[in-house]
Design a protein around this motif. Structure first.
Motif, mmCIF file in Angstrom:
data_model
loop_
_atom_site.group_PDB
_atom_site.id
_atom_site.type_symbol
_atom_site.label_atom_id
_atom_site.label_comp_id
_atom_site.label_asym_id
_atom_site.label_seq_id
_atom_site.Cartn_x
_atom_site.Cartn_y
_atom_site.Cartn_z
ATOM 1 N N PHE A 123 0.837 -1.199 0.000
ATOM 2 C CA PHE A 123 0.000 0.000 0.000
ATOM 3 C C PHE A 123 0.866 1.241 0.000
ATOM 4 O O PHE A 123 2.012 1.217 0.452
ATOM 5 C CB PHE A 123 -0.900 0.011 1.246
ATOM 6 C CG PHE A 123 -1.801 -1.177 1.342
ATOM 7 C CD1 PHE A 123 -3.050 -1.176 0.751
ATOM 8 C CD2 PHE A 123 -1.366 -2.334 2.004
ATOM 9 C CE1 PHE A 123 -3.876 -2.287 0.828
ATOM 10 C CE2 PHE A 123 -2.186 -3.453 2.087
ATOM 11 C CZ PHE A 123 -3.443 -3.430 1.488
ATOM 12 N N ASN A 124 0.269 2.338 -0.469
ATOM 13 C CA ASN A 124 0.946 3.629 -0.407
ATOM 14 C C ASN A 124 0.837 4.142 1.032
ATOM 15 O O ASN A 124 -0.235 4.542 1.490
ATOM 16 C CB ASN A 124 0.277 4.591 -1.399
ATOM 17 C CG ASN A 124 1.054 5.881 -1.502
ATOM 18 O OD1 ASN A 124 1.604 6.369 -0.507
ATOM 19 N ND2 ASN A 124 1.090 6.465 -2.690
ATOM 20 N N SER A 125 1.938 4.133 1.739
ATOM 21 C CA SER A 125 1.882 4.395 3.186
ATOM 22 C C SER A 125 1.653 5.860 3.526
ATOM 23 O O SER A 125 1.374 6.169 4.684
ATOM 24 C CB SER A 125 3.147 3.879 3.864
ATOM 25 O OG SER A 125 4.279 4.504 3.305
ATOM 26 N N THR A 126 1.741 6.758 2.536
ATOM 27 C CA THR A 126 1.457 8.164 2.857
ATOM 28 C C THR A 126 -0.017 8.327 3.258
ATOM 29 O O THR A 126 -0.379 9.314 3.875
ATOM 30 C CB THR A 126 1.779 9.093 1.661
ATOM 31 O OG1 THR A 126 1.148 8.580 0.488
ATOM 32 C CG2 THR A 126 3.270 9.195 1.425
ATOM 33 N N TYR A 127 -0.846 7.334 2.914
ATOM 34 C CA TYR A 127 -2.271 7.394 3.246
ATOM 35 C C TYR A 127 -2.603 6.633 4.539
ATOM 36 O O TYR A 127 -3.761 6.502 4.894
ATOM 37 C CB TYR A 127 -3.099 6.819 2.098
ATOM 38 C CG TYR A 127 -3.031 7.654 0.837
ATOM 39 C CD1 TYR A 127 -4.015 8.581 0.528
ATOM 40 C CD2 TYR A 127 -1.941 7.513 -0.040
ATOM 41 C CE1 TYR A 127 -3.934 9.354 -0.619
ATOM 42 C CE2 TYR A 127 -1.855 8.272 -1.192
ATOM 43 C CZ TYR A 127 -2.857 9.197 -1.485
ATOM 44 O OH TYR A 127 -2.774 9.960 -2.608
ATOM 45 N N ILE A 128 -1.585 6.088 5.198
ATOM 46 C CA ILE A 128 -1.836 5.300 6.413
ATOM 47 C C ILE A 128 -1.306 6.073 7.623
ATOM 48 O O ILE A 128 -0.137 6.464 7.652
ATOM 49 C CB ILE A 128 -1.140 3.907 6.330
ATOM 50 C CG1 ILE A 128 -1.639 3.133 5.098
ATOM 51 C CG2 ILE A 128 -1.366 3.106 7.600
ATOM 52 C CD1 ILE A 128 -0.935 1.798 4.875
ATOM 53 N N LYS A 182 10.142 4.233 1.164
ATOM 54 C CA LYS A 182 9.735 5.355 2.011
ATOM 55 C C LYS A 182 8.227 5.601 1.963
ATOM 56 O O LYS A 182 7.650 6.041 2.932
ATOM 57 C CB LYS A 182 10.530 6.621 1.696
ATOM 58 C CG LYS A 182 10.265 7.215 0.328
ATOM 59 C CD LYS A 182 10.995 8.537 0.204
ATOM 60 C CE LYS A 182 10.626 9.341 -1.040
ATOM 61 N NZ LYS A 182 9.809 8.728 -2.049
ATOM 62 N N ASP A 183 7.564 5.258 0.866
ATOM 63 C CA ASP A 183 6.111 5.419 0.848
ATOM 64 C C ASP A 183 5.358 4.128 0.507
ATOM 65 O O ASP A 183 4.213 4.155 0.097
ATOM 66 C CB ASP A 183 5.692 6.564 -0.081
ATOM 67 C CG ASP A 183 6.231 6.399 -1.504
ATOM 68 O OD1 ASP A 183 6.901 5.378 -1.759
ATOM 69 O OD2 ASP A 183 5.991 7.279 -2.338
ATOM 70 N N VAL A 184 6.016 2.997 0.718
ATOM 71 C CA VAL A 184 5.346 1.711 0.466
ATOM 72 C C VAL A 184 5.468 0.794 1.685
ATOM 73 O O VAL A 184 6.550 0.624 2.249
ATOM 74 C CB VAL A 184 5.923 0.990 -0.774
ATOM 75 C CG1 VAL A 184 5.204 -0.344 -1.012
ATOM 76 C CG2 VAL A 184 5.816 1.868 -2.012
ATOM 77 N N MET A 185 4.310 0.218 2.036
ATOM 78 C CA MET A 185 4.242 -0.687 3.171
ATOM 79 C C MET A 185 3.508 -1.946 2.724
ATOM 80 O O MET A 185 2.545 -1.854 1.961
ATOM 81 C CB MET A 185 3.406 0.028 4.222
ATOM 82 C CG MET A 185 3.737 -0.282 5.616
ATOM 83 S SD MET A 185 2.824 0.885 6.614
ATOM 84 C CE MET A 185 4.136 1.923 7.147
HETATM 85 C C1 NAG Z 1 1.963 7.639 -2.853
HETATM 86 O O1 NAG Z 1 1.103 8.748 -2.848
HETATM 87 C C2 NAG Z 1 1.765 9.983 -2.984
HETATM 88 C C3 NAG Z 1 0.727 11.105 -2.832
HETATM 89 O O2 NAG Z 1 -0.396 10.902 -3.701
HETATM 90 C C4 NAG Z 1 2.467 10.037 -4.345
HETATM 91 O O3 NAG Z 1 3.160 11.233 -4.478
HETATM 92 C C5 NAG Z 1 3.434 8.860 -4.424
HETATM 93 O O4 NAG Z 1 4.040 8.793 -5.705
HETATM 94 C C6 NAG Z 1 2.716 7.538 -4.135
HETATM 95 N N1 NAG Z 1 3.702 6.476 -4.088
HETATM 96 C C7 NAG Z 1 3.518 5.283 -4.636
HETATM 97 C C8 NAG Z 1 4.630 4.300 -4.506
HETATM 98 O O5 NAG Z 1 2.519 4.964 -5.216
#
Ligand code: NAG
Ligand code: NAG
Length: 434
Positions: free
Chosen positions: A331-336, A371-374
Motif C-alpha cells: 500500500f501507499n503508506s502516505t495514506y496510512i 519510504k512510501d510503500v508498506m
Molecule cells: C503515494 O502517494 C503519494 C501522494 O499521492 C504520491 O506522491 C506517491 O508517488 C505515491 N507512491 C507510490 C509508490 O505509489
C-alpha cells in the motif's frame, strides 16, 4: 531438496536424554546455582532473510560464536573447520551412551569415520564418531556432521559467567553456511527436544524448563532470550503446545492449536482442515513459531484467503502499490496514519484453543519496504517451505514477550509491548547491553 524429506528428517534428530552426569556444571564455587541464563539476541538485516542472532562463548580458550536462533530445531550446530580451535573438543565416539541412545532415531547412518577431506583428528573429522543431522532452514539445506561436546559459557541474570564443560553440538561444514549472515557460524537450537539448548542448560543447572523470548524490532538495540525462571508469567496468556502425531516428542517444533484467524474481528474464510496436522499430506500441517523465518509463512491457500480479507478490510482510500516480492499486499503508506503501535491498519487476531487471542497490530503486521510503500508482512510458504501450515515468524514476534514453557507444554504471550508503552529493547536492557 525434496521438502517432504527435509521435514521428515527435521523430526528425527537425536533426542538424547541428557543425564546429569553428561551435562554437569563445574561446581567449583559455593555460589548458588543460577536461576536464569541470558542469551542476547540481535536482529541482523540480511536480504532476503533477516536473522536473529545470539552469541555463546565456546571452546578453550573461550571465543564468542554467533549463531542464528532457530526456535524449532532439535540440535545446535556450528562450523567445524580449521577455524575451530579448542583443547577441550570431544568427538562423541560410537558406542558412547549418547550415540547408542541416539542411534534409534537416526535417519541416515549413525556412526562413521572422517569423510570429506578434512584433517584427521581435528574438529569435524574424527574416526569412529557418531553423527547428527545438521539443518539450516535459512537456506533449507540439510547434511550430517560429527556430534561433539565442548566447553561453553553464558551469562546468568545475576551477572556471572557460568560454564558448561559439556555442551553437545553438531558439526556443519562450509556448505552449510549458505544464507547465514556475515559472521554467523551456525544455528542455536531452541527446540523442544532434550538435545536442544533449553533442555541441556536446564539439566546442567537445574533451571526451570522454559525460556522467554523478547525480540527487538530494532537492529541497533538487543533483544533477549532468558533461559529458566522469569517473573513475567502473570502477564502472559497461555495456550497449550501440541505434539505433531507422526514424530511426537522427537519433533522439536512448538505447535500451537490455532483455530481461526480474524481480520478486524471477521473470520478469514478458509476450510478448518488447512490448520490440522497431516494436511495437505502426512508429516505436514500445524501452526508453529520460529525466528528462522523473518515473516510469518502460510500455506498458500490460507495465505491467499488472508491477503484477500486484509485488502478488503483496508480502508478504500488507501491506494495499493505494486507488489514487492515476497509480499502480496502493498500500500501507499502516505495514506496510512502512524500510531505508537505501528501503522493504523486492520487488526489481525490469531484465535487459539479456548478463545485465547493473539492480537497483532500494525507494527507486527506491516513492513516498510520503501519510504512510501508498506506491505502485509505475511508470505506464502512456497517461498520458504518448512512443512507447517503456518509458522509465526520473527517480525510478528518482535516486541512481544513469548514464553516457551517446555515443562508444562504451553506457550505464553504478552501481545504487543508497544501498547503497554514499552518494548523488547527496554525489556532486554535489564539484562544485556544495548
Ligand atoms: C503515494 O502517494 C503519494 C501522494 O499521492 C504520491 O506522491 C506517491 O508517488 C505515491 N507512491 C507510490 C509508490 O505509489
Ligand atoms: C580413519 O578412517 C579412515 C577411513 O576409514 C582410515 O583409512 C584410517 O586409517 C583411519 N585412521 C585411524 C588413525 O584410525
Amino acid at each position: 531438496m525434496n521438502s517432504l524429506l527435509l521435514f521428515y528428517c527435521s523430526c528425527v534428530l537425536f533426542p538424547i536424554l541428557i543425564s546429569p552426569s553428561i551435562a554437569k556444571t563445574t561446581a567449583t564455587s559455593s555460589l548458588p546455582q543460577p536461576k536464569t541464563l541470558i542469551l542476547p539476541v540481535t536482529k541482523v538485516p540480511h536480504f532476503p532473510r533477516n536473522q536473529y542472532v545470539t552469541v555463546i562463548k565456546q571452546r578453550t580458550p573461550l571465543v564468542p560464536i554467533k549463531l542464528a536462533v532457530d526456535l524449532g530445531l532439535e540440535n545446535s550446530w556450528v562450523l567445524c573447520d580449521h577455524s575451530y580451535v579448542s583443547s577441550t573438543y570431544k568427538p562423541q565416539h560410537c558406542g558412547s551412551p549418547q550415540c547408542s541412545f541416539a542411534s534409534q532415531y537416526h535417519t541416515i547412518e549413525d556412526c562413521r569415520d572422517c569423510f570429506g577431506g578434512g584433517t584427521l583428528n581435528t574438529p569435524g573429522c574424527n574416526n569412529n564418531t557418531c553423527i547428527g543431522d545438521v539443518h539450516n532452514f535459512v537456506a533449507n539445506i540439510i547434511s550430517a556432521g560429527e556430534l561433539f561436546r565442548d566447553v561453553a559459557s553464558v551469562e546468568s541474570a545475576d551477572g556471572r559467567a557460568v560454564y558448561m564443560p559439556n555442551l553437545l553440538f553438531g558439526c556443519g561444514d562450509t556448505m552449510m553456511m549458505e544464507g547465514l549472515a556475515s559472521g554467523v557460524k551456525g544455528i542455536a537450537a531452541l527446540g523442544r527436544t532434550k538435545l536442544a539448548l533449553p533442555s541441556q542448560f536446564a539439566a546442567a543447572f537445574g533451571l526451570e524448563k522454559k525460556f522467554t523470548v523478547c525480540l527487538s524490532s530494532s537492529t541497533t538495540s538487543n533483544g533477549v532470550v532468558l533461559l529458566g525462571k522469569t517473573d513475567v508469567s502473570k502477564s502472559l496468556a497461555y495456550t497449550p503446545t501440541l505434539f505433531e502425531p507422526s514424530f511426537g516428542k522427537r519433533n522439536g517444533k512448538y505447535y500451537i492449536d490455532l483455530k481461526s484467524i480474524k481480520i478486524n474481528d471477521k473470520v478469514v474464510p478458509f476450510p478448518r482442515k488447512y490448520l490440522s496436522f497431516g494436511y495437505p499430506y502426512e508429516y505436514r500441517g500445524g501452526t508453529t513459531l520460529n525466528t528462522i523465518y523473518p515473516y510469518t509463512v502460510m500455506f498458500e491457500l490460507i495465505h491467499s484467503a488472508f491477503v484477500n480479507s486484509f485488502v478488503e478490510a483496508m480502508p478504500k482510500d488507501v491506494p495499493r502499490a505494486a507488489d514487492v516480492s515476497p509480499f502480496k499486499a502493498c500500500f501507499n503508506s502516505t495514506y496510512i496514519a502512524k500510531t505508537p503501535v505501528g501503522p493504523a491498519v486492520p487488526t489481525v487476531d490469531f484465535v487459539m484453543k479456548n478463545g485465547v487471542v493473539w492480537r497483532m497490530l500494525g507494527a507486527n503486521t506491516m513492513v516498510e519496504v520503501d519510504k512510501d510503500v508498506m506491505c502485509l508482512a505475511f508470505v506464502d510458504y512456497g517461498e520458504y517451505s518448512e512443512g507447517s501450515a503456518i509458522v509465526i515468524g520473527g517480525h510478528q514476534l518482535e516486541d512481544n514477550l513469548v514464553q516457551f514453557d517446555i515443562a508444562n507444554n504451553r506457550v505464553g504471550f504478552s501481545n504487543s509491548l508497544l501498547s503497554k508503552q514499552t518494548s523488547c529493547s527496554n525489556f532486554a536492557a535489564k539484562y544485556v547491553n544495548a
